[in-house]
Design a protein around this motif. Structure first.
Motif, short mmCIF file in Angstrom:
data_model
loop_
_atom_site.label_atom_id
_atom_site.label_comp_id
_atom_site.label_asym_id
_atom_site.label_seq_id
_atom_site.Cartn_x
_atom_site.Cartn_y
_atom_site.Cartn_z
N SER A 295 0.87 -1.19 0.00
CA SER A 295 0.00 0.00 0.00
C SER A 295 0.89 1.23 0.00
O SER A 295 1.93 1.24 0.65
CB SER A 295 -0.87 0.01 1.26
N THR A 296 0.50 2.23 -0.74
CA THR A 296 1.12 3.56 -0.60
C THR A 296 0.17 4.46 0.18
O THR A 296 0.49 4.99 1.24
CB THR A 296 1.41 4.19 -1.99
N THR B 96 -3.16 4.03 1.56
CA THR B 96 -3.99 3.70 2.72
C THR B 96 -3.16 3.70 4.00
O THR B 96 -3.55 4.28 5.02
CB THR B 96 -4.68 2.34 2.52
N LEU C 155 -6.33 5.46 -7.30
CA LEU C 155 -4.92 5.19 -7.59
C LEU C 155 -4.41 3.99 -6.76
O LEU C 155 -4.96 3.75 -5.70
CB LEU C 155 -4.06 6.43 -7.39
#
Ligand code: CP
Length: 318
Positions: free
Chosen positions: A56-57, A59, A277
């Motif tokens: 994840s980036t 969240t 995204l």
């Protein structure tokens, strides 16, 4: 309305209409902190634990940034392989959260298994926030999207939605459940092998969601006020990690692509385009500076919504 204090945020299926607005009100109240890039002390005594079993980036870092903005602390893992859950022992969710609950006051969990955060919530004595579970749900993302719509359009009710992507995706499930609480017709466009499942369609009907399915974005874009796009070229969300290296990935067919030309020729002049995204090629980068795109605002709102959720479940905004 039920209190948010001590509550798990696992699904939007059990969210009531006024609870959405409560979250948005708190978000609006806390937003000036993020706008002015300050850190407050609202959660100075609290610690967030991030338990991310999948990459994840946004969240994970939006939750962490939200906690920092509210003066709280953060600990956790972003790679389960570096924990006993991901090595030889394959430690269970129960055993893991029975430890994590002593390391902080709220846990945000992303997992490749649908229902894993729900299992965590069964055992943890502190709130669990679902950061995405397999194909299950992604409630904090859709709260972010609805807050973005509210800010950009001044309302949620009365807007027509177009959702494009893989309808088995967790965001689509949370979106369908959320729209059951609003007056929002929605058209879904997906490849046939990624269509709404019969089970989910039955749920949408049960919840009185006004929906239809069409084959091509051109069939629905003209009437859309909100266009929400997700990739149709994407990893398998039921795997802990899906590497692209060495594999060919297909390009997105025109049916599921929102181009600048399509927006200029067919979309409403005041429609807004959301994308949580990461993207592949379904929204080309030349759309970024058109008047329709709102995904960077969505990214900012992602921090604000997580600030609201953390403040609410930790009882700081009762
Ligand atoms: N939209 C979203 O969930 O992004 P991440 O996978 O980077 O968290």
């Amino acid at each position: 309305m039920r209190s948010f204090a001590g509550r798990d945020i696992l699904s939007l299926k059990d969210f009531e209409r006024q609870e959405f607005f409560r979250v948005f009100d708190v978000a609006a109240e806390l937003e000036p902190i993020a706008v002015s890039r300050r850190n407050s002390d609202l959660l100075a005594e609290k610690t967030l634990v991030t338990a991310f079993y999948q990459p994840s980036t946004r969240t994970r870092l939006a939750h962490e940034a939200a906690m920092h903005r509210l003066g709280g602390h953060v600990t956790g893992f972003a790679d389960a392989k570096m924990t006993r859950a991901g090595d030889f022992y394959q430690e269970s969710i129960k055993d893991t959260v029975k430890m994590l609950e002593f390391y902080g006051d709220v846990i945000v969990m992303r997992h490749f298994t649908q229902g894993a955060p729900h299992e965590a919530a069964k055992w943890a004595s502190i709130p669990i926030i679902n950061g995405g579970d397999g194909w299950g749900e992604h409630p904090t993302q859709i709260l972010t999207d609805l807050y973005t719509v509210l800010k950009e359009k001044g309302t949620i009710d009365g807007l027509t939605w177009l959702a494009v992507g893989d309808m088995r995706m967790r965001t689509m499930h949370s979106l369908g459940y959320a729209l059951s609480q609003f007056d929002c017709p929605i058209t879904f466009v997906s490849p046939p092998d990624m269509a709404l499942t019969d089970e989910f369609k039955a749920e949408l009907k049960q919840f009185s969601v006004n929906f239809r399915e069409v084959e091509h974005v051109e069939q629905a874009i003209a009437e859309a006020d909100v266009i929400l796009v997700e990739p149709v070229v994407q990893p398998d969300y039921t795997k802990s990690r899906d590497e692209r290296a060495g594999k060919d990935v297909g390009l997105t067919p025109a049916n599921y692509k929102i181009t600048r030309e399509l927006l200029e020729n067919k979309a409403k002049s005041d429609a807004i385009l959301l994308h949580s995204l990461p993207r592949m090629d379904e929204v080309p980068t030349d759309v970024d500076i058109t008047r329709w795109s709102r995904y960077w605002q969505e990214a900012f709102n992602g921090v604000v919504i997580r600030m609201a959720l953390l403040a609410l479940v930790l009882g700081a905004m009762e």
